[in-house]
Design an enzyme around this catalytic site. Sequence first.
Site, short mmCIF file in Angstrom:
data_model
loop_
_atom_site.label_atom_id
_atom_site.label_comp_id
_atom_site.label_asym_id
_atom_site.label_seq_id
_atom_site.Cartn_x
_atom_site.Cartn_y
_atom_site.Cartn_z
N SER A 58 42.68 31.61 26.97
CA SER A 58 43.90 30.48 26.96
C SER A 58 43.20 29.12 27.58
O SER A 58 43.26 28.23 27.18
CB SER A 58 44.81 31.25 27.65
OG SER A 58 45.51 32.22 27.05
N ALA A 59 42.73 29.45 28.89
CA ALA A 59 42.25 28.49 29.71
C ALA A 59 40.91 27.88 29.03
O ALA A 59 40.92 26.54 29.01
CB ALA A 59 42.25 28.96 31.13
N HIS A 63 50.30 40.64 32.67
CA HIS A 63 50.26 39.58 33.04
C HIS A 63 49.60 39.29 34.44
O HIS A 63 49.90 38.66 35.37
CB HIS A 63 51.85 39.06 33.51
CG HIS A 63 52.82 38.81 32.28
ND1 HIS A 63 53.85 38.63 32.23
CD2 HIS A 63 52.41 38.69 31.09
CE1 HIS A 63 54.47 38.53 31.18
NE2 HIS A 63 53.56 38.51 30.24
N GLU A 86 31.56 32.96 25.54
CA GLU A 86 32.44 33.78 25.43
C GLU A 86 32.07 35.25 25.05
O GLU A 86 31.21 35.20 24.13
CB GLU A 86 33.37 33.70 23.94
CG GLU A 86 34.34 34.43 23.70
CD GLU A 86 35.20 35.28 24.64
OE1 GLU A 86 35.96 34.60 25.59
OE2 GLU A 86 35.41 36.59 24.55
N ALA A 87 32.43 36.32 25.74
CA ALA A 87 31.81 37.72 25.63
C ALA A 87 32.16 38.19 24.35
O ALA A 87 31.32 38.80 23.57
CB ALA A 87 32.31 38.41 26.69
C1 LIG Z 1 48.67 42.63 24.80
C2 LIG Z 1 49.19 41.25 25.61
C3 LIG Z 1 50.22 40.79 25.75
C4 LIG Z 1 51.01 39.66 26.09
N1 LIG Z 1 51.88 39.11 25.87
C5 LIG Z 1 52.05 37.91 26.32
C6 LIG Z 1 53.23 36.95 25.87
O1 LIG Z 1 53.94 37.38 24.93
N2 LIG Z 1 53.32 35.88 26.63
C7 LIG Z 1 52.70 35.13 27.39
O2 LIG Z 1 53.18 34.26 27.86
N3 LIG Z 1 51.60 35.95 27.90
C8 LIG Z 1 51.29 37.19 27.31
N4 LIG Z 1 50.28 37.94 27.82
C9 LIG Z 1 49.65 37.25 28.96
C10 LIG Z 1 48.80 36.03 28.46
O3 LIG Z 1 48.19 35.86 27.14
C11 LIG Z 1 47.47 35.96 29.56
O4 LIG Z 1 48.06 35.53 30.68
C12 LIG Z 1 46.75 34.72 29.28
O5 LIG Z 1 46.19 34.51 28.13
C13 LIG Z 1 45.54 34.62 30.36
O6 LIG Z 1 44.72 33.51 29.74
P1 LIG Z 1 43.32 33.52 30.65
O7 LIG Z 1 42.82 32.20 30.44
O8 LIG Z 1 43.57 33.57 32.14
O9 LIG Z 1 42.50 34.74 30.26
P2 LIG Z 1 42.15 35.04 28.85
O10 LIG Z 1 43.02 34.59 27.76
O11 LIG Z 1 42.18 36.80 28.82
O12 LIG Z 1 40.62 34.77 28.70
C14 LIG Z 1 39.46 35.15 29.26
C15 LIG Z 1 38.38 35.14 28.46
O13 LIG Z 1 37.18 35.44 28.88
C16 LIG Z 1 36.21 36.09 28.36
N5 LIG Z 1 35.24 36.88 29.20
C17 LIG Z 1 35.67 37.72 30.18
N6 LIG Z 1 34.77 38.22 30.83
C18 LIG Z 1 33.59 37.50 30.31
C19 LIG Z 1 32.18 37.21 30.59
N7 LIG Z 1 31.66 37.95 31.94
N8 LIG Z 1 31.52 36.50 30.08
C20 LIG Z 1 31.99 35.52 29.03
N9 LIG Z 1 33.40 35.79 28.63
C21 LIG Z 1 34.04 36.46 29.27
C22 LIG Z 1 37.25 37.04 27.49
O14 LIG Z 1 36.81 37.78 26.77
C23 LIG Z 1 38.25 36.02 27.10
O15 LIG Z 1 38.09 35.68 25.97
C24 LIG Z 1 49.93 38.99 27.17
C25 LIG Z 1 48.57 39.58 27.46
C26 LIG Z 1 48.21 40.92 26.63
C27 LIG Z 1 46.81 41.36 26.80
#
Ligand SMILES: Cc1cc2nc3c(=O)[nH]c(=O)nc-3n(C[C@H](O)[C@H](O)[C@H](O)COP(=O)(O)OP(=O)(O)OC[C@H]3O[C@@H](n4cnc5c(N)ncnc54)[C@H](O)[C@@H]3O)c2cc1C
Length: 557
Positions: A18-19, A494, A39-40
């Site tokens: 997302s971020a 979350h 991206e992993a």
């Molecule tokens: C099943 C599920 C249902 C959900 N439902 C909802 C919902 O309905 N509404 C809502 O608001 N939120 C929901 N959430 C939560 C929401 O989607 C997350 O809080 C949000 O997407 C987090 O964003 P982020 O950028 O922090 O992490 P992420 O979107 O998880 O991104 C992290 C990325 O980093 C990559 N990564 C990790 N480690 C490494 C590495 N060492 N090297 C390279 N890449 C790496 C991962 O593969 C991933 O693509 C849900 C989450 C899940 C899992």
Amino acid sequence: MAARTQVTWDYVIVGGGSAGCVLAGRLSEDPGTSVLLVEAGGKASGLAIRVPALIQRMPSEFDWLYSIEPDASRGGVVDTYSAGRVLGGSSSTNHMLWARGNLADYDGWAAAGCFGWDRDGVLRAFRQAERFEAGPNRYRGGEGPQRVARGRVAHPLTDAFISAAVHAGYPWLADYNAAAQLGVSTVQVTQRRGLRHSAADAYLAPARTRQNLRVLTDALAVRVMLERGRATGVELRRGSRSATVRARREVILSAGALASPAVLMRSGIGPMTTLERLDIPVVADLPGVGRNLQEHPAAALTFEVRERTLNQDLSPFRLARHALNFAVRGRGAITSTASHAVAFGPPDVDPPIPDHELIFVAYGLSDVSASSGGERRGPLRRLMTRTGGREAGRRQAASDPLVTVTAAALHPRSRGEVCLRSADPLDPPFIRQELLGDARDVATLTEACERVRAIAATPPLRDAIVGERTPGPDVAGSEGWARYLRDHTFRLYHQAGTCAMGSGPGAVVDPRLRVRGIQGLRVVDASIMPTLPSGNTNAPTIMIAEKAAELIRMDRA
Ligand SMILES: Cc1cc2nc3c(=O)[nH]c(=O)nc-3n(C[C@H](O)[C@H](O)[C@H](O)COP(=O)(O)OP(=O)(O)OC[C@H]3O[C@@H](n4cnc5c(N)ncnc54)[C@H](O)[C@@H]3O)c2cc1C
């Protein structure tokens, strides 16, 4: 393994979730800035990602499925943390519910030392991110990349739930992502014409032809390279090969709340005692890295009802009708996620900040063991079932008409932690979290479940209900609920808070999201939330990254 390639970019972003997608899209808008997104996981492809009702068929290769240590607060259960491992990250695998939380939550962040993150500071970023189908206004954005639509599954029982909630005291809200949040409404989702619209769709797809943006998939970031207190690049692994990429300006960690702290610790940034135990040379002693892990604990109540629900729409004949509705109008059951209506309460609280969220869906699961005699267990039923942890394989779509209301405690007091098992990047992180480790969370969840019962006992929903299926009337009183919740509470995925923003000793990043004590390194994802907002976490994470992109551009200027 020898390092194979060496390339320099202005910004190297770790994690295309997302971020990370927001940052890559926004920072590469300037053609004079070069950006590498690492991206992993792989590219986001397949119907399970695209078509909402097929979410249950999400291939496990798209999920990290991080395992968690036995939870003493829930009878020692061992369950998993779901998190997207694919371009778009969890925005490609989540349930699509779009909820910003309460504007007062962000005033709370600012008051706790996060300068600039008050309601006015975040509102601008929320508006910038979204293209809300109802159009822009003071609170909503109409021109942003992220599509936000109203739920496209009409169902009489959703209307009945909303009416009953209104009669039970939850005011009707035309838009829970605007000025007021206490009340009940239909859901808003990250969809475009009934299909998932992930952060990758919103921010990366339009940037695909930019020469200054490179997206590297299937590349695992091992550690941040640091020279004299400054981040200079990232060490990567792709299959059995190692590589390094260099960052002229900044490295930005957006690997999510469970992986970003792990990458920091592997780089020598974290609690000194932990790093020394693992023989990792200490670059910065930041005791807050990995601590403060927060999650929304939730429990579901199911009710048997008199009319058809999506459970009955699983017959091949009805499915064909829904497929047609979907193909022609982009509406109906195929666009269904796990939520049709949402309520935030209690409705009469002052200040007006909710402590629980109730998520209604005209659909229900049943225990396989309890129903193996009478249940049909064909492929269509399994298609609509997705459970994890202790529920894995034990639940399936019920053949009876059921509705489900999930109650979640929005401001949990319980805290967990993420740590390393070893310095090996292929070793999954050590995660410890007692979901019900604080009695106040059990009390909030109990109260929220009782509110669900009160709504179910209110017309017109009452008239549609045959009886409460789970947990059933035998569960009552604070001790009864505590026992039940111990066995049935689950997480909403979350996860947040493990590289908290702030100015106190536990803070990992400052309000400009710069890692304390290190130059050229930021964390931008759900891990920087000091506390969880009053809602789901995708919208707040996208807001955080929008705001971060602005801070990065300002700092560069
Ligand atoms: C099943 C599920 C249902 C959900 N439902 C909802 C919902 O309905 N509404 C809502 O608001 N939120 C929901 N959430 C939560 C929401 O989607 C997350 O809080 C949000 O997407 C987090 O964003 P982020 O950028 O922090 O992490 P992420 O979107 O998880 O991104 C992290 C990325 O980093 C990559 N990564 C990790 N480690 C490494 C590495 N060492 N090297 C390279 N890449 C790496 C991962 O593969 C991933 O693509 C849900 C989450 C899940 C899992």
